[in-house]
Design a protein around this motif. Structure first.
Motif, mmCIF file in Angstrom:
data_model
loop_
_atom_site.group_PDB
_atom_site.id
_atom_site.type_symbol
_atom_site.label_atom_id
_atom_site.label_comp_id
_atom_site.label_asym_id
_atom_site.label_seq_id
_atom_site.Cartn_x
_atom_site.Cartn_y
_atom_site.Cartn_z
ATOM 1 N N GLN A 183 14.901 8.869 -54.305
ATOM 2 C CA GLN A 183 15.258 9.901 -53.622
ATOM 3 C C GLN A 183 13.429 10.323 -52.773
ATOM 4 O OE1 GLN A 183 15.490 13.541 -55.935
ATOM 5 N NE2 GLN A 183 16.297 14.990 -54.239
ATOM 6 N N LYS A 217 17.442 13.071 -49.093
ATOM 7 C CA LYS A 217 18.385 12.913 -50.178
ATOM 8 C C LYS A 217 18.481 12.083 -50.930
ATOM 9 C CE LYS A 217 21.776 13.154 -46.600
ATOM 10 N NZ LYS A 217 23.314 12.753 -45.609
ATOM 11 N N VAL A 218 19.176 11.903 -52.079
ATOM 12 C CA VAL A 218 19.298 10.995 -53.072
ATOM 13 C C VAL A 218 19.669 10.021 -52.010
ATOM 14 C CG1 VAL A 218 20.181 10.156 -55.008
ATOM 15 C CG2 VAL A 218 19.575 12.392 -54.726
#
Lengths: 117, 113
Positions: free
Chosen positions: B37, B42-43
């Motif tokens: 991340q 976003k992850v």
């Protein structure tokens, strides 16, 4: 392409009030949906999942989520928010391409929940 | 309750150096993952590992990255020659046969200078 959207960067709610954190998804088949929570300086903690069955899923810490296939949504809810619920919430969907042992998750951007005393 | 652990919690390295991020998954889990991340983003999925081999990897997981499960308990991510853009929080996760939940470690913050 498969994707997850969390339309709100931040949600503010007063303690004791109900909360909703929104999530919509786009997948080609039946979705496997997840909610995770991230407290400051902590990892991602699993809250709940929808795989199949009842559209209302109950999870940890009093949270629940409702799967709505027609609206392609999986909103996270709690009837009465606590200050300690303040955290970052992530919606995720299992990538259904190349299934089998592929279990990777596709993530939303996250929603910061602030519960005010 | 068993947890996924990761070390170190924070790693600072110079560009071009090799780093190894370490994870100890939950002991009876069979599926292992690395995600990252970048701050404010976003992850992102990097790689999944099952039955002692990579089962899936993303475009991010190029030749500079490798994973290993050297001794049946640790699960490591190696970046051979770090770049500035590798700076991120790296999360390890594991999962059990027959279930789709993934259990995450607390993450390693990698800072490349």
């Amino acid at each position: 392409a498969q994707s997850v959207a969390q339309p709100e960067d931040q949600v503010n709610v007063a303690e004791g009030n109900p909360l909703t954190v929104k999530c919509t998804y786009s997948v080609s088949g039946n979705p496997y949906l997840f909610w995770y929570v991230q407290y400051p300086n902590r990892g991602l903690q699993f809250l709940l999942k929808y795989i199949t069955g009842d559209n209302l899923v109950k999870g940890s810490y009093g949270f629940e989520a409702e799967f709505n296939k027609s609206q392609t949504s999986f909103h996270l809810k709690k009837p009465s928010a606590l200050v300690s619920d303040s955290a970052l919430y992530f919606c995720a969907v299992r990538d259904l391409t190349n299934a089998g042992n592929n279990r990777k998750l596709i993530w939303g951007l996250g929603t910061s929940l602030a519960v005010n005393p | 309750e068993p947890e996924v652990t990761q070390t170190p919690s924070h790693q600072v390295t110079q560009m071009g150096q090799e780093v190894i991020l370490r994870c100890v998954p939950i002991s009876n889990h069979l599926y292992f993952y690395w995600y990252r991340q970048i701050l404010g983003q976003k992850v992102e999925f990097l790689v999944s590992f099952y039955n002692n081999e990579i089962s899936e990897k993303s475009e991010i997981f190029d030749d500079q990255f490798s994973v290993e499960r050297p001794d049946g308990s640790n699960f490591t991510l190696k970046i051979r020659s770090t770049k500035l853009e590798d700076s991120a929080m790296y999360f390890c996760a594991s999962g059990v046969q027959g279930s789709y939940e993934q259990y995450f470690g607390p993450g390693t913050r990698l800072t490349v200078t």
